[in-house]
Design a protein around this motif. Structure first.
Motif, PDB file in Angstrom:
ATOM      1  N   GLN A 167       0.820  -1.201   0.000  1.00  0.00           N
ATOM      2  CA  GLN A 167       0.000   0.000   0.000  1.00  0.00           C
ATOM      3  C   GLN A 167       0.859   1.258   0.000  1.00  0.00           C
ATOM      4  O   GLN A 167       0.485   2.279  -0.591  1.00  0.00           O
ATOM      5  CB  GLN A 167      -0.944   0.019   1.213  1.00  0.00           C
ATOM      6  N   TYR A 168       2.022   1.184   0.635  1.00  0.00           N
ATOM      7  CA  TYR A 168       2.894   2.350   0.752  1.00  0.00           C
ATOM      8  C   TYR A 168       3.253   2.946  -0.603  1.00  0.00           C
ATOM      9  O   TYR A 168       3.290   4.165  -0.773  1.00  0.00           O
ATOM     10  CB  TYR A 168       4.169   1.958   1.513  1.00  0.00           C
ATOM     11  N   ILE A 169       3.474   2.092  -1.608  1.00  0.00           N
ATOM     12  CA  ILE A 169       3.895   2.619  -2.912  1.00  0.00           C
ATOM     13  C   ILE A 169       2.766   3.406  -3.580  1.00  0.00           C
ATOM     14  O   ILE A 169       3.017   4.382  -4.288  1.00  0.00           O
ATOM     15  CB  ILE A 169       4.387   1.489  -3.843  1.00  0.00           C
ATOM     16  N   PHE A 170       1.523   3.007  -3.320  1.00  0.00           N
ATOM     17  CA  PHE A 170       0.402   3.761  -3.893  1.00  0.00           C
ATOM     18  C   PHE A 170       0.132   5.019  -3.081  1.00  0.00           C
ATOM     19  O   PHE A 170      -0.269   6.048  -3.636  1.00  0.00           O
ATOM     20  CB  PHE A 170      -0.839   2.876  -3.988  1.00  0.00           C
ATOM     21  N   GLN A 171       0.360   4.943  -1.776  1.00  0.00           N
ATOM     22  CA  GLN A 171       0.213   6.141  -0.965  1.00  0.00           C
ATOM     23  C   GLN A 171       1.198   7.219  -1.401  1.00  0.00           C
ATOM     24  O   GLN A 171       0.873   8.410  -1.389  1.00  0.00           O
ATOM     25  CB  GLN A 171       0.425   5.818   0.515  1.00  0.00           C
ATOM     26  N   HIS A 194       0.010   9.604  -3.864  1.00  0.00           N
ATOM     27  CA  HIS A 194      -0.993  10.542  -3.374  1.00  0.00           C
ATOM     28  C   HIS A 194      -0.368  11.707  -2.605  1.00  0.00           C
ATOM     29  O   HIS A 194      -1.057  12.397  -1.860  1.00  0.00           O
ATOM     30  CB  HIS A 194      -1.976   9.827  -2.427  1.00  0.00           C
ATOM     31  N   ALA A 195       0.912  11.944  -2.771  1.00  0.00           N
ATOM     32  CA  ALA A 195       1.599  12.927  -1.932  1.00  0.00           C
ATOM     33  C   ALA A 195       1.051  14.338  -2.111  1.00  0.00           C
ATOM     34  O   ALA A 195       0.996  15.127  -1.173  1.00  0.00           O
ATOM     35  CB  ALA A 195       3.097  12.921  -2.223  1.00  0.00           C
ATOM     36  N   GLY A 196       0.661  14.666  -3.329  1.00  0.00           N
ATOM     37  CA  GLY A 196       0.085  15.977  -3.570  1.00  0.00           C
ATOM     38  C   GLY A 196       1.072  17.116  -3.440  1.00  0.00           C
ATOM     39  O   GLY A 196       0.677  18.261  -3.200  1.00  0.00           O
ATOM     40  N   ASP A 197       2.365  16.823  -3.619  1.00  0.00           N
ATOM     41  CA  ASP A 197       3.357  17.893  -3.459  1.00  0.00           C
ATOM     42  C   ASP A 197       4.127  18.173  -4.749  1.00  0.00           C
ATOM     43  O   ASP A 197       5.057  18.973  -4.756  1.00  0.00           O
ATOM     44  CB  ASP A 197       4.348  17.550  -2.347  1.00  0.00           C
ATOM     45  N   ASN A 198       3.733  17.507  -5.839  1.00  0.00           N
ATOM     46  CA  ASN A 198       4.380  17.703  -7.139  1.00  0.00           C
ATOM     47  C   ASN A 198       5.859  17.317  -7.138  1.00  0.00           C
ATOM     48  O   ASN A 198       6.588  17.637  -8.067  1.00  0.00           O
ATOM     49  CB  ASN A 198       4.250  19.161  -7.623  1.00  0.00           C
ATOM     50  N   VAL A 199       6.317  16.677  -6.074  1.00  0.00           N
ATOM     51  CA  VAL A 199       7.734  16.324  -5.957  1.00  0.00           C
ATOM     52  C   VAL A 199       7.912  14.823  -5.737  1.00  0.00           C
ATOM     53  O   VAL A 199       8.740  14.186  -6.370  1.00  0.00           O
ATOM     54  CB  VAL A 199       8.405  17.106  -4.802  1.00  0.00           C
ATOM     55  N   THR A 200       7.111  14.263  -4.836  1.00  0.00           N
ATOM     56  CA  THR A 200       7.290  12.877  -4.427  1.00  0.00           C
ATOM     57  C   THR A 200       6.917  11.904  -5.546  1.00  0.00           C
ATOM     58  O   THR A 200       5.884  12.048  -6.201  1.00  0.00           O
ATOM     59  CB  THR A 200       6.432  12.565  -3.193  1.00  0.00           C
ATOM     60  N   LEU A 201       7.792  10.920  -5.764  1.00  0.00           N
ATOM     61  CA  LEU A 201       7.508   9.807  -6.670  1.00  0.00           C
ATOM     62  C   LEU A 201       7.533   8.518  -5.864  1.00  0.00           C
ATOM     63  O   LEU A 201       8.195   8.427  -4.822  1.00  0.00           O
ATOM     64  CB  LEU A 201       8.553   9.729  -7.790  1.00  0.00           C
ATOM     65  N   ALA A 202       6.832   7.513  -6.328  1.00  0.00           N
ATOM     66  CA  ALA A 202       6.851   6.220  -5.658  1.00  0.00           C
ATOM     67  C   ALA A 202       8.221   5.578  -5.836  1.00  0.00           C
ATOM     68  O   ALA A 202       8.749   5.528  -6.951  1.00  0.00           O
ATOM     69  CB  ALA A 202       5.758   5.318  -6.217  1.00  0.00           C
ATOM     70  N   ASP A 203       8.796   5.084  -4.763  1.00  0.00           N
ATOM     71  CA  ASP A 203      10.133   4.485  -4.809  1.00  0.00           C
ATOM     72  C   ASP A 203      10.205   3.313  -5.770  1.00  0.00           C
ATOM     73  O   ASP A 203      11.272   2.993  -6.297  1.00  0.00           O
ATOM     74  CB  ASP A 203      10.548   4.002  -3.410  1.00  0.00           C
ATOM     75  N   TRP A 219      -9.536   9.789  -3.560  1.00  0.00           N
ATOM     76  CA  TRP A 219      -9.539  11.183  -3.120  1.00  0.00           C
ATOM     77  C   TRP A 219      -9.233  11.286  -1.628  1.00  0.00           C
ATOM     78  O   TRP A 219      -8.548  12.206  -1.184  1.00  0.00           O
ATOM     79  CB  TRP A 219     -10.921  11.797  -3.353  1.00  0.00           C
ATOM     80  N   ASN A 220      -9.778  10.346  -0.852  1.00  0.00           N
ATOM     81  CA  ASN A 220      -9.654  10.426   0.607  1.00  0.00           C
ATOM     82  C   ASN A 220      -8.212  10.355   1.092  1.00  0.00           C
ATOM     83  O   ASN A 220      -7.908  10.806   2.197  1.00  0.00           O
ATOM     84  CB  ASN A 220     -10.455   9.292   1.255  1.00  0.00           C
ATOM     85  N   ARG A 221      -7.312   9.786   0.295  1.00  0.00           N
ATOM     86  CA  ARG A 221      -5.935   9.583   0.747  1.00  0.00           C
ATOM     87  C   ARG A 221      -5.007  10.743   0.390  1.00  0.00           C
ATOM     88  O   ARG A 221      -3.821  10.711   0.720  1.00  0.00           O
ATOM     89  CB  ARG A 221      -5.381   8.265   0.192  1.00  0.00           C
ATOM     90  N   LEU A 222      -5.549  11.757  -0.239  1.00  0.00           N
ATOM     91  CA  LEU A 222      -4.770  12.963  -0.493  1.00  0.00           C
ATOM     92  C   LEU A 222      -4.728  13.822   0.770  1.00  0.00           C
ATOM     93  O   LEU A 222      -5.679  13.837   1.554  1.00  0.00           O
ATOM     94  CB  LEU A 222      -5.402  13.764  -1.631  1.00  0.00           C
TER      95      LEU A 222
END
Length: 513
Positions: free
Chosen positions: A126-130, A133-142, A237-240
């Motif tokens: 689940q962490y990779i999909f979370q 959802h970072a919403g910071d325009n910077v974070t990518l999934a590892d 949407w809820n996880r943003l």
């Protein structure tokens, strides 16, 4: 493919030279070469009425094919006779990607600790999909080999069309998500091991209303986020952290176009197809074990045996790993199992509906039961647990009707985002009897109703739409077609208007008018 092979040695890997997984990096090109080889060397329905020189390789050499099917309607279903040559190329580049992944990481441990209000995580899948959802325009999934960033509050089709459904409208919380990508009941109930942590991450039985409340996704054939059965749960949407609710398609949830688990499983598939089951099991195991508590499935060997072969286990693993990510349809076509799946899928869904009609439930081989009815009630989860958006079901809490299934609920603070809903407290659905049949006339059912639970239609609604859920699935490919080894037609014909106003004609036996 040849152009990719030419440029590959001159590229940076992910993490080199300031490059990330959101640019065309060397690892992605290696994975893409592998993917192209598997598609090129895979099965497809091909026309036979275009001349012998129509099907050629990249150098113009005429291709021959190993046909699974007989010829019918000027078409065959088969694969290139030189497929092993392509698989050998795939092996080289996929192995190189695995050996030198750069900054790409497949997490086998969830790096998150407990949440501020006691939420338990412990699910690296689940962490990779979370991360998307970072919403910071910077974070990518590892884990992303190539990820397409979406501009926060301005773009993304997830979950507007692909993801957890919502009946809300613009300005509501959460915004509308029509939930077009639905999950078949037998896959959700019957395919996953009950300890597989991917199931609840991948599939949801609840969506959202526009007032920040959970909503059961009934099997009633409704539209716009409130029916047609379980939906995709990876994008929500809820996880943003603080989603824009003004219009759909603006979540900013990123799109991982290739994950490193795909590279592992493509490599496992190549080795299995070429006869090296030992290496295939190694790479299959890396992905499979990650989905289980402690990064270990003690029944891994039984899983392979039950699948019938290492190759079959890899293909099933791809279905479990990439549910809702748009892989399965193409996997069943290119691996040659489309005819079998088309027939078997219809039989299973027909048996399920028959069981619901005759007994009130259907029992799967893993012990799960799909019932005609479930029992639900709305609860104030934030008051009871300290949060609304649930996470991994804690050990020993599998009977908790709010925490199981996991990864659902609602945004913890919709009230601050849309003040009109600040006083909404009864936000979460408590569910009883989702995987175990409860007799409506039993003392258990009566006790639940005395406790405020409501008998809620579940699989019973499939009886009203049996044609959609069972009989019309792959309707153009019958049991007789399978027995006769006729080629499956999985393509979309051009419409009458296109044929009328152009020089285009249909092939594969499709009508011309």
């Amino acid at each position: 493919m040849q152009k990719l092979i030419e440029v590959e040695p001159h590229m940076y890997r992910a993490g080199e030279g300031g490059n990330r997984a959101d640019v065309m990096n060397r690892n992605y090109v290696q994975g893409l070469i592998g993917r192209i080889c598997l598609y090129n060397g895979g099965y497809a329905t091909r026309r036979t009425d275009l001349g012998a020189d129509f099907h050629v390789d990249g150098e113009g050499n005429t291709l021959t094919f190993d046909d699974w099917s007989v010829e019918k309607n000027n078409a065959i279903y088969g694969r290139r006779s030189d497929w092993k040559k392509l698989y050998a190329i795939a092996e080289k580049y996929l192995q190189e990607c695995v050996n030198n992944p750069g900054s790409i990481v497949l997490h086998t441990v969830d790096p998150r600790t407990k949440g501020a209000n006691g939420q338990e995580y412990g699910n690296p899948y689940q962490y990779i999909f979370q991360q998307m959802h970072a919403g910071d325009n910077v974070t990518l999934a590892d884990e992303s080999v190539y990820e397409i960033p979406q501009e926060y509050n301005y773009s993304s089709d997830r979950p507007a069309y692909i993801g957890r459904p919502s009946t809300g409208g613009n300005g509501q919380a959460p915004c509308v998500a029509c939930g077009q990508d639905r999950i078949q009941a037998h896959f959700y109930y019957g395919w996953f091991d009950n300890k597989d942590m991917r199931r609840d991450v991948s599939v949801t039985v609840t969506g959202s209303t526009g007032q920040g409340q959970e909503l059961i996704q009934s099997f009633d054939r409704s539209a716009w986020g409130k029916g047609s059965g379980p939906g995709t749960n990876k994008y929500d949407w809820n996880r943003l952290p603080s989603p824009n609710t003004q219009s759909y398609g603006t979540s900013g949830i990123n799109i991982s176009y290739m994950r490193i688990s795909d590279v592992y499983l493509m490599l496992a598939e190549v080795y299995a197809a070429l006869g090296d089951d030992g290496k295939a099991k190694t790479y299959l195991g890396i992905v499979h074990h990650r989905a289980f508590p402690g990064n270990n499935d003690p029944n891994f060997e039984k899983y392979i045996t039950d699948c019938g072969s290492v190759f079959n286990a890899v293909i099933k693993e791809r279905a479990l790993e990439f549910s809702g990510e748009g892989m399965r349809r193409f996997d069943i076509i290119r691996t040659g199992i489309l005819p079998e799946v088309a027939v078997e899928n219809r039989k299973v869904m027909t048996a399920i509906i028959t069981g619901i009609r005759n007994n009130g439930y259907y029992t799967f081989d893993n012990g799960n039961q799909l019932p005609a009815y479930i029992w639900t009630k709305m609860v104030d989860a934030k008051k009871e647990y300290g949060y609304r958006l649930t996470t991994q079901t804690p050990a020993g809490k599998e009977n908790d009707p709010v925490l199981f299934p996991g990864w659902r609920g609602q945004h913890d603070d919709w009230g601050s985002i849309v003040p009109a809903y600040a006083n909404e407290n009864m936000t979460n659905v408590a569910i009883k009897g989702l995987f175990t049949y409860i007799d409506p006339s039993s003392d258990e059912a009566k006790a639940l109703e005395a406790d405020g639970y409501v008998k809620t239609p579940w699989a019973i609604d499939m009886l009203n739409y049996e044609d959609s859920y069972a009989t019309k699935l792959f309707a153009g490919y019958t049991d007789a077609d399978y027995a006769a080894k006729n080629p499956p037609i999985h393509l979309m014909p051009n419409t009458y208007q296109v044929l009328l106003n152009s020089n285009i004609t249909n092939g594969y036996g499709f009508k011309q008018k």
